[in-house]
Design an enzyme around this catalytic site. Structure first.
Site, PDB file in Angstrom:
ATOM      1  N   SER A 108      48.154  44.963  25.237  1.00 61.91           N
ATOM      2  CA  SER A 108      49.010  46.140  25.229  1.00 61.91           C
ATOM      3  C   SER A 108      49.848  46.129  26.229  1.00 61.91           C
ATOM      4  O   SER A 108      49.574  45.555  27.635  1.00 61.91           O
ATOM      5  CB  SER A 108      48.042  47.340  25.228  1.00 61.91           C
ATOM      6  N   SER A 109      51.222  46.663  26.186  1.00 61.58           N
ATOM      7  CA  SER A 109      52.247  46.574  27.217  1.00 61.58           C
ATOM      8  C   SER A 109      51.627  47.569  28.376  1.00 61.58           C
ATOM      9  O   SER A 109      52.325  47.555  29.445  1.00 61.58           O
ATOM     10  CB  SER A 109      53.310  47.053  26.696  1.00 61.58           C
ATOM     11  N   CYS A 110      50.578  48.262  28.242  1.00 58.89           N
ATOM     12  CA  CYS A 110      50.110  49.172  29.234  1.00 58.89           C
ATOM     13  C   CYS A 110      49.300  48.315  30.441  1.00 58.89           C
ATOM     14  O   CYS A 110      48.837  48.822  31.300  1.00 58.89           O
ATOM     15  CB  CYS A 110      49.189  50.168  28.791  1.00 58.89           C
ATOM     16  N   TYR A 137      41.821  51.532  29.844  1.00 56.76           N
ATOM     17  CA  TYR A 137      42.176  50.734  28.596  1.00 56.76           C
ATOM     18  C   TYR A 137      42.832  49.494  28.906  1.00 56.76           C
ATOM     19  O   TYR A 137      42.705  48.385  28.647  1.00 56.76           O
ATOM     20  CB  TYR A 137      43.028  51.399  27.640  1.00 56.76           C
ATOM     21  N   LYS A 141      41.971  45.410  28.560  1.00 62.44           N
ATOM     22  CA  LYS A 141      43.261  44.380  27.964  1.00 62.44           C
ATOM     23  C   LYS A 141      43.277  42.995  28.978  1.00 62.44           C
ATOM     24  O   LYS A 141      43.496  42.143  28.470  1.00 62.44           O
ATOM     25  CB  LYS A 141      44.071  45.300  27.548  1.00 62.44           C
ATOM     26  N   HIS A 180      48.762  58.043  19.227  1.00 61.19           N
ATOM     27  CA  HIS A 180      50.040  57.826  20.135  1.00 61.19           C
ATOM     28  C   HIS A 180      51.158  58.671  19.844  1.00 61.19           C
ATOM     29  O   HIS A 180      51.076  59.733  18.847  1.00 61.19           O
ATOM     30  CB  HIS A 180      50.189  56.556  19.798  1.00 61.19           C
TER      31      HIS A 180
END
Length: 310
Positions: A108-110, A137, A141, A180
């Site tokens: 994920s881009s987070c 999270y 990842k 989201h």
């Protein structure tokens, strides 16, 4: 990856996994293996190992994850880090144990720092602090993509990682308390339209800039990478375009045909101010998204209405 290869899609009931299955079917892949959570608990190491020993799997798309919006991530960090680490560790280790040909892990881009230079290049990973509201999270990842890299470096395993931007599309979670931003806005506006509410209240200021990718475009990118990429570094997947949450909300209002106002609650967190991925690497490899945000939102809204009616 041949059309008759035995392909396991982990997380096939979710937004990403279901899109991957749709795209695999579209391209003629017909030997796809999937299991519901009731059939296979990916947090159970013994169950995952038994599954791999029985199924003779050749390729894995690891899209399974515990996911949620800002509220859920902020409220249940222990659950998010634990469940996601267990899923990743179990599937990646069993894939290694059973010598699968290739695995693609979806992050994920987070994973990138909160105040990252924009657009975000792959090499910016671990160059600064994470966004606190979804740190648990993100850490899980990061561990997953590093695990894939380390197995490749130590054992030569063909495990690759892709980092998609914010995703949306059919089969998303539309519960406004645990979803989201796009599905949350769609469900709120549809409810407000139904009950003739004069306004819809959204979290934050509306100023954060976000990039959104339709799930089927992501799935196309995943199949593309599975066939064309064997590198050590993770690859960003996105559109290269972003828009403020306020502007996205206005677009959704037009699509839903909601006549009321949009009110932003600035006491609630905004999250990262801007999050735009640099997609130069995958673009140079020959892939680009096909579905515009407005077209994708219309498709998502139509799918949401059909789900509500069924």
């Amino acid at each position: 990856m041949e059309t008759n290869s035995r392909i396991y899609v982990a997380g096939h009931t979710g937004l990403v996994g279901s899109a991957i299955i749709r795209i695999l079917n579209k391209h003629g892949y017909h030997n796809i293996i999937s299991k519901t959570h009731k059939e296979l608990d990916l947090t159970n190491q013994e169950a995952v190992e038994r599954f791999f020993s029985e199924e003779n799997i050749e390729y894995v798309f690891l899209a399974a994850a515990k996911v949620g919006g800002i509220g859920a991530n902020n409220a249940y960090p222990a659950d998010f880090i634990m469940e996601n680490l267990l899923i990743e560790c179990n599937v990646i280790k069993s894939a290694f144990n059973h010598n699968i040909k290739k695995l693609l892990f979806l992050g994920s881009s987070c994973i990138y720092p909160k105040h990252c230079p924009q657009p975000i290049k792959e090499e910016y990973l671990l160059t600064g602090p994470l966004e606190p509201t979804n740190e648990a999270y993100a850490l899980a990842k990061i561990a997953g993509l590093k695990m894939c890299r380390y197995y490749k470096e130590q054992y030569g395993s063909n495990f690759i990682s892709a980092m998609p931007t914010n995703l949306y599309g059919p089969n998303d979670r539309f519960d406004s308390d645990d979803s989201h931003v796009l599905p949350a806005i769609i469900s709120k506006m549809e409810a407000a339209k139904k009950f003739n509410d004069p306004y819809v209240e959204l979290w934050g200021t509306g100023s954060p800039l976000r990039e959104f990718l339709y799930a089927d475009d992501l799935a196309e990118a995943c199949v593309f990478l599975m066939k064309n990429y064997d590198g050590v570094e993770h690859i960003n997947i996105g559109t290269g375009l972003d828009l403020s949450i306020r502007n996205v909300a206005e677009m959704i209002r037009r699509i839903v045909d909601y006549k009321g106002k949009i009110v932003f609650d600035a006491s609630k967190p905004d999250g990262t101010p801007r999050k735009l991925l640099d997609v130069t690497k995958i673009a140079n490899m020959g892939w680009k998204p096909r579905i515009s945000l407005e077209e994708g939102l219309k498709l998502t809204y139509e799918s949401y209405l059909k789900t509500k009616q069924s």
